[in-house]
Design a protein around this motif. Structure first.
Motif, PDB file in Angstrom:
ATOM      1  N   THR A  73       0.856  -1.188   0.000  1.00 24.14           N
ATOM      2  CA  THR A  73       0.000   0.000   0.000  1.00 24.14           C
ATOM      3  C   THR A  73       0.893   1.239   0.000  1.00 24.14           C
ATOM      4  N   GLU A  75       0.616   5.755   0.030  1.00 24.13           N
ATOM      5  CA  GLU A  75      -0.136   7.005   0.027  1.00 24.13           C
ATOM      6  C   GLU A  75       0.700   7.999  -0.754  1.00 24.13           C
ATOM      7  N   ARG A  80      -4.382   7.227  -2.609  1.00 18.84           N
ATOM      8  CA  ARG A  80      -3.949   5.938  -2.074  1.00 18.84           C
ATOM      9  C   ARG A  80      -3.848   4.933  -3.208  1.00 18.84           C
ATOM     10  N   TRP A 120     -10.291   0.808   2.291  1.00 20.63           N
ATOM     11  CA  TRP A 120      -9.113   1.637   2.525  1.00 20.63           C
ATOM     12  C   TRP A 120      -8.955   2.665   1.406  1.00 20.63           C
ATOM     13  N   LEU A 121      -9.126   2.226   0.157  1.00 16.01           N
ATOM     14  CA  LEU A 121      -8.987   3.149  -0.969  1.00 16.01           C
ATOM     15  C   LEU A 121     -10.020   4.269  -0.915  1.00 16.01           C
ATOM     16  N   ARG A 123     -11.290   5.425   1.844  1.00 17.94           N
ATOM     17  CA  ARG A 123     -11.082   6.078   3.140  1.00 17.94           C
ATOM     18  C   ARG A 123     -12.142   5.733   4.186  1.00 17.94           C
TER      19      ARG A 123
END
Length: 125
Positions: A73, A75, A80, A120-121, A123
């Motif tokens: 992963t 950022e 992301r 996660w992508l 948020r």
């Protein structure tokens, strides 16, 4: 196979989820390649005995993939990114003999892993 038990499953927010119910315990991959990134968090950490092989018909000598990963992963600015060196873990497929693999294979959390990547992508995690 990457799990909390064997220490090969990274601990970024994707594997932790938003609650205990979303926590990923085990991810199974089927083929793929190793990845390396200077920055980011490792999701799927390759063990010390992992080997990279060149694709046929190239005659590439096997090389160690120790210290590499199959999932990372990152950022970047306000964005992301998730990079996976294997895609079948997020699919539902059957091989030429009719055997299932991917998210519907029993005894893995691949489906929750895929959902947590999307959370996660976006948020949510």
């Amino acid at each position: 196979m990457y799990s909390r038990e064997n220490g090969l499953l990274g601990r970024p927010p994707i594997t932790e989820g938003r609650s205990h119910c979303e926590q990923v315990q085990r991810v199974v991959t089927f083929t793929g390649q190793s990845l390396s990134a200077a920055a980011g968090s490792e999701l799927l950490i390759l063990g010390d005995s992992s080997i990279d092989y060149g694709p046929p018909p190239l005659a590439v000598e096997p090389t160690s993939a120790a210290g590499r990963s199959q999932g990372i992963t990152l950022e970047l600015g306000s964005g992301r990114v998730v990079v996976l060196g294997e895609a079948a873990e997020l699919t539902a497929q059957k091989d030429d003999k009719g055997r299932s693999f991917g998210v519907q294979l029993p005894d893995n959390d691949n489906q929750q892993f895929a959902l947590n990547i999307l959370h996660w992508l976006s948020r949510l995690i």
